[in-house]
Design an enzyme around this catalytic site. Structure first.
Site, PDB file in Angstrom:
ATOM      1  N   LYS A   1       6.493  -0.961   1.789  1.00  0.00           N
ATOM      2  CA  LYS A   1       7.331   0.098   1.219  1.00  0.00           C
ATOM      3  C   LYS A   1       8.263   0.711   2.272  1.00  0.00           C
ATOM      4  O   LYS A   1       9.173   1.458   1.965  1.00  0.00           O
ATOM      5  CB  LYS A   1       6.456   1.185   0.589  1.00  0.00           C
ATOM      6  CG  LYS A   1       5.669   0.692  -0.636  1.00  0.00           C
ATOM      7  CD  LYS A   1       4.761   1.772  -1.196  1.00  0.00           C
ATOM      8  CE  LYS A   1       3.831   1.283  -2.282  1.00  0.00           C
ATOM      9  NZ  LYS A   1       4.473   1.135  -3.608  1.00  0.00           N
TER      10      LYS A   1
ATOM     11  N   LYS B   1      10.984   7.957 -12.352  1.00  0.00           N
ATOM     12  CA  LYS B   1      10.807   9.411 -12.499  1.00  0.00           C
ATOM     13  C   LYS B   1      11.932  10.158 -11.801  1.00  0.00           C
ATOM     14  O   LYS B   1      12.457  11.162 -12.308  1.00  0.00           O
ATOM     15  CB  LYS B   1       9.455   9.838 -11.900  1.00  0.00           C
ATOM     16  CG  LYS B   1       8.258   9.267 -12.639  1.00  0.00           C
ATOM     17  CD  LYS B   1       6.965   9.312 -11.819  1.00  0.00           C
ATOM     18  CE  LYS B   1       5.962   8.317 -12.407  1.00  0.00           C
ATOM     19  NZ  LYS B   1       4.859   7.992 -11.490  1.00  0.00           N
TER      20      LYS B   1
ATOM     21  N   LYS C   1       5.284   8.015  -2.333  1.00  0.00           N
ATOM     22  CA  LYS C   1       4.597   6.827  -2.857  1.00  0.00           C
ATOM     23  C   LYS C   1       3.427   6.534  -1.922  1.00  0.00           C
ATOM     24  O   LYS C   1       3.335   7.132  -0.863  1.00  0.00           O
ATOM     25  CB  LYS C   1       5.555   5.626  -2.878  1.00  0.00           C
ATOM     26  CG  LYS C   1       6.284   5.437  -1.532  1.00  0.00           C
ATOM     27  CD  LYS C   1       7.335   4.333  -1.578  1.00  0.00           C
ATOM     28  CE  LYS C   1       8.583   4.665  -2.325  1.00  0.00           C
ATOM     29  NZ  LYS C   1       8.644   4.109  -3.665  1.00  0.00           N
ATOM     30  N   ARG C   2       2.539   5.600  -2.309  1.00  0.00           N
ATOM     31  CA  ARG C   2       1.479   5.228  -1.378  1.00  0.00           C
ATOM     32  C   ARG C   2       2.075   4.699  -0.081  1.00  0.00           C
ATOM     33  O   ARG C   2       3.174   4.157  -0.053  1.00  0.00           O
ATOM     34  CB  ARG C   2       0.575   4.163  -2.012  1.00  0.00           C
ATOM     35  CG  ARG C   2      -0.483   4.725  -2.929  1.00  0.00           C
ATOM     36  CD  ARG C   2      -1.385   5.741  -2.259  1.00  0.00           C
ATOM     37  NE  ARG C   2      -2.315   5.144  -1.313  1.00  0.00           N
ATOM     38  CZ  ARG C   2      -3.584   4.868  -1.576  1.00  0.00           C
ATOM     39  NH1 ARG C   2      -4.091   5.163  -2.757  1.00  0.00           N
ATOM     40  NH2 ARG C   2      -4.354   4.324  -0.673  1.00  0.00           N
TER      41      ARG C   2
ATOM     42  N   HIS D   1       0.263  -6.997 -11.189  1.00  0.00           N
ATOM     43  CA  HIS D   1       1.020  -5.871 -10.614  1.00  0.00           C
ATOM     44  C   HIS D   1       1.444  -6.093  -9.173  1.00  0.00           C
ATOM     45  O   HIS D   1       2.000  -5.183  -8.554  1.00  0.00           O
ATOM     46  CB  HIS D   1       0.196  -4.589 -10.641  1.00  0.00           C
ATOM     47  CG  HIS D   1      -0.095  -4.081 -12.008  1.00  0.00           C
ATOM     48  ND1 HIS D   1       0.693  -3.156 -12.645  1.00  0.00           N
ATOM     49  CD2 HIS D   1      -1.081  -4.381 -12.866  1.00  0.00           C
ATOM     50  CE1 HIS D   1       0.187  -2.894 -13.838  1.00  0.00           C
ATOM     51  NE2 HIS D   1      -0.899  -3.633 -14.002  1.00  0.00           N
TER      52      HIS D   1
ATOM     53  N   THR E   1       7.509   2.879 -10.112  1.00  0.00           N
ATOM     54  CA  THR E   1       7.673   3.753 -11.272  1.00  0.00           C
ATOM     55  C   THR E   1       8.158   5.123 -10.811  1.00  0.00           C
ATOM     56  O   THR E   1       8.811   5.840 -11.579  1.00  0.00           O
ATOM     57  CB  THR E   1       6.354   3.902 -12.062  1.00  0.00           C
ATOM     58  OG1 THR E   1       5.287   4.129 -11.145  1.00  0.00           O
ATOM     59  CG2 THR E   1       6.065   2.665 -12.890  1.00  0.00           C
TER      60      THR E   1
HETATM   61  C1  26Y Z   1      -7.911  -5.336  -5.233  1.00  0.00           C
HETATM   62  C2  26Y Z   1      -7.572  -4.009  -4.660  1.00  0.00           C
HETATM   63  C3  26Y Z   1      -7.390  -4.134  -3.183  1.00  0.00           C
HETATM   64  C4  26Y Z   1      -6.356  -3.410  -5.287  1.00  0.00           C
HETATM   65  C5  26Y Z   1      -6.371  -2.087  -5.606  1.00  0.00           C
HETATM   66  C6  26Y Z   1      -5.284  -1.475  -6.169  1.00  0.00           C
HETATM   67  C7  26Y Z   1      -5.226  -4.136  -5.556  1.00  0.00           C
HETATM   68  C8  26Y Z   1      -4.125  -3.528  -6.119  1.00  0.00           C
HETATM   69  C9  26Y Z   1      -4.140  -2.180  -6.425  1.00  0.00           C
HETATM   70  C10 26Y Z   1      -3.005  -1.468  -6.968  1.00  0.00           C
HETATM   71  C11 26Y Z   1      -1.828  -2.007  -7.164  1.00  0.00           C
HETATM   72  C12 26Y Z   1      -0.705  -1.221  -7.648  1.00  0.00           C
HETATM   73  O1  26Y Z   1      -0.778  -0.017  -7.810  1.00  0.00           O
HETATM   74  N1  26Y Z   1       0.427  -1.874  -7.877  1.00  0.00           N
HETATM   75  C13 26Y Z   1       1.621  -1.203  -8.319  1.00  0.00           C
HETATM   76  O2  26Y Z   1       1.634  -1.243  -9.735  1.00  0.00           O
HETATM   77  C14 26Y Z   1       2.721  -0.512 -10.266  1.00  0.00           C
HETATM   78  C15 26Y Z   1       2.591  -0.521 -11.762  1.00  0.00           C
HETATM   79  O3  26Y Z   1       2.868  -1.777 -12.268  1.00  0.00           O
HETATM   80  C16 26Y Z   1       4.042  -1.084  -9.794  1.00  0.00           C
HETATM   81  O4  26Y Z   1       5.076  -0.264 -10.249  1.00  0.00           O
HETATM   82  C17 26Y Z   1       4.075  -1.158  -8.269  1.00  0.00           C
HETATM   83  O5  26Y Z   1       5.249  -1.820  -7.838  1.00  0.00           O
HETATM   84  C18 26Y Z   1       2.854  -1.878  -7.756  1.00  0.00           C
HETATM   85  O6  26Y Z   1       2.819  -1.834  -6.338  1.00  0.00           O
END
Ligand code: 26Y
Length: 789
Positions: free
Chosen positions: A527, A633, A521-522, A333, A629
């Protein structure tokens, strides 16, 4: 659904649980009674679905996050009982919307990845796919955000405070989890996932950590009360919070424990179930099970699976690895370096030495395979799972996994051509793309009932709710004034509703006649909320100079949580709040533009903001947003995208047409070309408007007390800090293009009919972004499962 029996159930429930009648119950009590009554109506169907799945191959989605939001309204929509229940409550003098508002969001996730998992659950059930989710039942989900003195402050989230009517505790399915220093219980809580139409009900199984023994009787007897409870507290810590801060060693240990707890419980559960149905021969395991790893967080499932087959079932390592290589698939992701998990080997050795040993064996098998292929040692080094004392989780997932996928076309191409290029060379056949999607039930049918009704009326049926590609037929109304006017009036209604909600929650009044420009968004540097803020500040200066500047009235709406330890992200929030205040204090500007940063952006807040948006801001640095995503929406709710060529924006624009969106800025290739000789200071020196904006960070304009609180942001853009290059995310390079495009937005917005047409074209072409489409692709192209009849 039987109206009468729901009423009777609620009466009985209130008497049994609260000792009162429904009439005297509080709203929270009514919520609990109603939710439980609905549960009573679906348990039989849930049981039937479960049973039907046992006769075919199933897919298991393991994820550390599920950002579910509220359940009641969504479940009523999916059962197609929303209006009946609304009427039924009316007879009892209860307003369904008020009851829905009582519910706490289940925020068992951070953002995109967690919300995607929730949309996938909904779509799997709706598509009648045998998919089960595994996750953790965090007692405290994502923190609650509030603002104090213009800054983000975090508070504990207590989503269980009114109870949890939407899950069933399955004590009998408990498993034990062994760590080197403790043994704990994992208790499953099963959440029903109701497919649209209500016929199919899937399961999300969330594990909760509990101690073997409530307290140490002898210690307690010796008046050592705290010590008597120590074991219980340490155990409960495992599922106490979503992503505990891992900046210290203690924090890291806890997170690693959490990951192993999730996968060990889930794998044990699958193996136990397999043995019950198929006996002890695991050769067929992959015929019945596919396991999807949602990013690297659950990748320890691989060595845990091998451990169980080898240590508990007496298989050879080679055979167990062979089976694992047919079972697991991995979704990536993100390409951000800081999010690619690498765990210190010694931490793993400390917590679960046997798992570490197995990882060493997996690494050795990988090396052997590469040697046989004639790879040099230097080259092999790029692939190692254990390298320089760290375990590379993605490497393990790609080596063992039979499929790896990115989440939008551009993202998958970047994985193949750059980030994971050497892996792509090794296993080209493993790489796939699965462009993300969103569930139209929550994000349109529930969140925008007005627009849903219009669509159903114009298409002649509600079939589009299960086949979103049917929205294409709406294009025929692009010259239809009646439809265009109704579209505008629905948008206005949703804007009024949001204005009311913001008034109630934030105490801020906004004007529904202004353009709602939305970035939710976060909060993350890539971003580029800061770029949006810089534009607003520039607009502020322009309006001060020329109060007659010809722009429509605009409300800039932000919603974002910053990770508690992410200092710079928190500074951006502070800066945006300061810009909002500055504007409010400036009479010649405040009637033209307004900035609102809503507190505690969440799934339920998103359900209000997104349908009210006129413009969708998706302005990440090209190449950095894997998919996004929220962009989908907003498109589905008729907001044109103002964005860069990044993530799924590329596909959104391909579907709805560049002329119906506002695309600006550097593309991935441009950034690659610019990277090695990028000097942001040049932009600053050459453009007075940019200089004026950035100087305002440090000259007291935004910080009247001169605390220097925005100096870090200023320096990060212009000089770089701690080995970082300046302006890593190319804000200065994109500022001019952003500004030109936003001016074009203002120009376009003057022609409201034209705007409504753009909006319609976005809605009509959003069918490709249904998570029903995405999940069917996972099912057929990765998992090899098909819908039950
Ligand atoms: C390892 C830890 C630090 C960690 C925790 C959460 C690493 C990553 C994440 C979360 C990542 C995340 O939310 N990524 C997002 O996933 C979405 C679904 O695929 C994408 O639409 C988005 O672009 C992406 O930033």
């Amino acid at each position: 659904m039987e109206k009468q029996s729901i009423k009777e159930y609620m009466e009985m429930y209130c008497k049994m649980t609260y000792g009162k009648t429904v009439k005297h119950a509080t709203t929270a009590e009514v919520w609990s009674a109603l939710s439980t009554a609905i549960m009573s109506q679906i348990v039989d169907r849930w049981y039937v679905t479960n049973k039907a799945y046992k006769s075919q191959k199933m897919a298991f989605y393991i994820s550390a996050e599920y950002l579910m939001g509220r359940a009641l309204g969504n479940n009523l929509i999916n059962l197609q009982e929303y209006d009946q229940v609304k009427d039924l409550l009316k007879e009892l003098n209860i307003n369904l919307n008020e009851v829905e508002e009582m519910e706490e969001d289940a925020a068992l996730g951070n953002g995109g990845l967690g919300r995607l998992a929730a949309c996938f659950m909904d779509s799997s059930a709706t598509m009648h796919l045998p998919v089960q989710g595994y996750g953790l039942r965090y007692r405290n989900g994502l923190f609650k955000q509030c603002f104090k003195n213009g800054e983000q402050v975090e508070e504990a989230d207590e989503w269980l405070k009114y109870g949890d009517p939407w899950s069933i505790r399955k004590e009998a399915d408990m498993v034990y989890i062994n760590f080197s220093d403790m043994k704990v219980k994992a208790i499953p809580y099963d959440v029903p996932i109701i497919g649209f139409g209500g016929a199919t009900i899937n399961t999300l199984r969330l594990w909760q950590a509990e101690p073997l023994c409530e307290f140490d009787f002898n210690l307690y007897n010796n008046q050592q009360y705290d010590k008597a409870l120590e074991q219980k507290n340490r155990t409960e810590d495992i599922t106490r919070v979503l992503y505990p801060n891992d900046s210290t060693e203690q924090g890291k240990l806890l997170r690693l424990r959490q990951q192993y707890f999730l996968v060990s419980a889930s794998v044990q559960d699958m193996v136990r179930d397999f043995k019950r149905r198929h006996g002890n021969v695991f050769d067929d395991f992959a015929k019945w099970h596919a396991v999807q790893l949602n990013d690297t967080h659950p990748v320890l499932a691989i060595p845990e699976f091998i451990r169980i087959l080898v240590d508990e079932e007496g298989e050879s390592f080679e055979k167990a690895l062979g089976t694992a290589r047919k079972v697991f698939a991995y979704t990536n992701h993100t390409i951000l370096q800081e999010a690619l998990e690498k765990w210190d080997a010694y931490l793993m050795q400390k917590l679960f030495p046997r798992i570490y040993q197995i990882i060493e064996q997996i690494d050795a098998a990988l090396v052997q395979e590469l040697r046989e292929k004639g790879y040099s040692d230097d080259r092999i080094n790029m692939y190692h799972i254990i390298k320089e004392g760290k375990v590379h989780m993605a490497h393990m997932a790609i080596y063992v996994g039979f499929a790896i996928n990115g989440v939008a076309k551009l993202h998958t191409e970047i994985l193949k051509n750059t980030e994971l290029h050497h892996w792509y060379e090794l296993y080209p056949y493993k790489f796939q793309n699965k462009t993300n999607g969103i569930t139209p039930r929550r994000w349109l049918v529930l969140a925008n009932q007005e627009l849903s009704s219009l669509i159903t009326e114009k298409l002649g049926s509600n079939e589009w709710m299960m086949d979103l590609s049917l929205l294409k037929q709406l294009t025929k109304f692009v010259e239809d004034d009646e439809v265009l006017e109704r579209l505008q009036s629905i948008k206005y209604t949703k804007k009024c509703q949001l204005a009311e909600c913001i008034k109630a929650r934030e105490g801020i009044e906004i004007d529904p006649n202004s353009l709602f420009d939305v970035q939710v968004k976060r909060l993350h540097e890539y971003k580029r909320q800061l770029l949006n803020a810089m534009y607003i500040l520039d607009l502020y200066f322009r309006l001060k100079e020329n109060p007659n500047l010809d722009i429509p009235k605009v409300t800039f709406i932000f919603g974002a949580k910053a990770f508690p330890g992410y200092y710079r992200a928190k500074s951006v929030i502070k800066l945006i709040l300061a810009i909002g205040d500055l504007i409010n204090r400036t009479p010649e500007v405040k009637d033209k533009i307004q900035v609102v940063f809503v507190t505690n952006y969440s799934v339920s807040y998103a359900e209000r903001i997104i349908p009210a948006a006129d413009l969708s801001k998706q302005i990440s640095t090209a190449g950095k947003e894997a998919s996004g995503t929220g962009n989908m929406k907003l498109m589905l709710n008729g907001a044109p995208t103002f964005g860069t060529y990044d993530g799924a924006n590329v596909e959104i624009v391909a579907e709805s047409g560049e002329e119906n969106n506002f695309i600006f800025g550097l593309r991935v290739e441009d950034i690659n070309n610019l990277r090695n000789n990028y000097n942001p200071k040049e932009y600053y020196d050459k453009s007075p408007d940019l200089k004026r904006v950035l100087d305002a960070f440090i000259d007291g304009t935004l910080d009247p007390a001169n605390t220097g609180c925005f100096r870090d942001l200023y320096e990060a853009l212009l000089v770089g800090k701690n080995w970082e290059r300046p302006d890593q995310y190319y804000l200065l390079a994109d500022f001019k293009a952003f500004k030109a495009m936003q001016d074009k937005v203002f120009e376009c917005y003057k022609d409201r009919r034209k705007w409504a047409q753009m909006s319609l074209m976005n809605i009509a072409n959003s069918g490709a972004f249904s998570s029903d489409r995405t999940i069917m692709q996972y099912a057929s192209e990765i998992w090899g499962i098909s819908p039950i009849s």
